[in-house]
Write an enzyme that holds these catalytic residues in place. Structure first.
Site, PDB file in Angstrom:
ATOM      1  N   GLU A  75       0.833  -1.214   0.000  1.00 36.47           N
ATOM      2  CA  GLU A  75       0.000   0.000   0.000  1.00 36.47           C
ATOM      3  C   GLU A  75       0.862   1.256   0.000  1.00 36.47           C
ATOM      4  O   GLU A  75       0.612   2.209  -0.737  1.00 36.47           O
ATOM      5  CB  GLU A  75      -0.921   0.031   1.231  1.00 36.47           C
ATOM      6  CG  GLU A  75      -1.873  -1.126   1.330  1.00 36.47           C
ATOM      7  CD  GLU A  75      -1.291  -2.300   2.113  1.00 36.47           C
ATOM      8  OE1 GLU A  75      -0.110  -2.644   1.909  1.00 36.47           O
ATOM      9  OE2 GLU A  75      -2.026  -2.877   2.914  1.00 36.47           O
ATOM     10  N   CYS A 115       0.323   1.716   7.220  1.00 37.39           N
ATOM     11  CA  CYS A 115      -0.282   2.049   5.917  1.00 37.39           C
ATOM     12  C   CYS A 115      -1.558   2.864   6.107  1.00 37.39           C
ATOM     13  O   CYS A 115      -1.837   3.784   5.331  1.00 37.39           O
ATOM     14  CB  CYS A 115      -0.559   0.776   5.123  1.00 37.39           C
ATOM     15  SG  CYS A 115       0.952  -0.014   4.514  1.00 37.39           S
TER      16      CYS A 115
HETATM   17  N1  THU Z   1       2.328  -6.295   4.116  1.00 33.34           N
HETATM   18  C1  THU Z   1       1.833  -5.437   3.182  1.00 33.34           C
HETATM   19  O1  THU Z   1       2.342  -5.325   2.066  1.00 33.34           O
HETATM   20  N2  THU Z   1       0.756  -4.688   3.541  1.00 33.34           N
HETATM   21  C2  THU Z   1       0.174  -4.695   4.766  1.00 33.34           C
HETATM   22  O2  THU Z   1      -0.695  -3.888   5.041  1.00 33.34           O
HETATM   23  C3  THU Z   1       0.590  -5.681   5.758  1.00 33.34           C
HETATM   24  C4  THU Z   1       1.789  -6.475   5.430  1.00 33.34           C
HETATM   25  C5  THU Z   1       3.511  -7.074   3.755  1.00 33.34           C
HETATM   26  C6  THU Z   1       4.738  -6.718   4.556  1.00 33.34           C
HETATM   27  C7  THU Z   1       5.539  -7.976   4.437  1.00 33.34           C
HETATM   28  O3  THU Z   1       6.281  -7.924   3.237  1.00 33.34           O
HETATM   29  C8  THU Z   1       4.508  -9.074   4.327  1.00 33.34           C
HETATM   30  O4  THU Z   1       3.290  -8.442   3.982  1.00 33.34           O
HETATM   31  C9  THU Z   1       4.310  -9.877   5.588  1.00 33.34           C
HETATM   32  O5  THU Z   1       4.054  -9.077   6.664  1.00 33.34           O
END
Ligand code: THU
Length: 160
Positions: A75, A115
């Site tokens: 995000e 985020c």
């Molecule tokens: N992650 C996201 O890309 N967005 C979120 O809102 C939560 C978590 C990603 C971070 C990390 O690369 C993976 O998901 C596991 O936490």
């Protein structure tokens, strides 16, 4: 002393076919974005797509790193790319998809607190509601504005 309750409304869809075609398109963009996810450490691949007021869509995906904190969520990757490349253009909607091993989760993919804070900042900046769509193969949620997923937003603009 008084106890105050919060009432938050959001929509739940059992299929994206029930959704506005624009929202369906944004979810499809987020699914495409997930292909670019680099999540070798967690194995959890996230895709995000931000719709700007002029119809432009900016994609992002999570990018991990051996030095863990150096990575970034999908995000924020998408929103920062939108902010950097289209300054001043309001972000009106963001769709999020995720799942292990490049699959899609059954439950809605819900954004982390950091985020949400970044969404809040861009919403305040534009003065227009930024809707948040969390996709899952069994159910998808749509929130009309960031306030609905981050009540009591920290907003330094309030102090001015
Ligand atoms: N992650 C996201 O890309 N967005 C979120 O809102 C939560 C978590 C990603 C971070 C990390 O690369 C993976 O998901 C596991 O936490």
């Amino acid at each position: 002393m008084k106890t105050i309750s919060l009432d938050i409304n959001y929509q739940e869809f059992s299929s994206i076919d029930e959704m506005d075609p624009k929202d369906q398109d944004l979810i499809r963009e987020a699914i495409e974005a997930q292909k670019g996810s680099y999540a070798t450490y967690s194995g959890f691949n996230v895709g995000a797509a931000v719709l700007l007021e002029d119809g432009t869509v900016v994609r992002g995906s999570n990018q991990e790193n051996a030095a863990y904190p150096s990575g970034l969520c999908a995000e924020r990757t998408a929103m920062f790319a939108a902010g950097a490349n289209y300054p001043g253009k309001a972000m009106v909607s963001i769709a999020i998809v995720g799942g292990f091993d490049h699959k899609l989760s059954e439950d809605p993919c819900s954004p982390c607190g950091a985020c949400r804070q970044v969404m809040a900042e861009y919403q305040t900046l534009s003065g227009k509601p930024l809707s948040v769509i969390m996709f899952g193969t069994k159910k998808t949620w749509k929130f009309a504005k960031v306030d609905d997923i981050l009540p009591f937003i920290f907003d330094s603009f309030n102090e001015k």
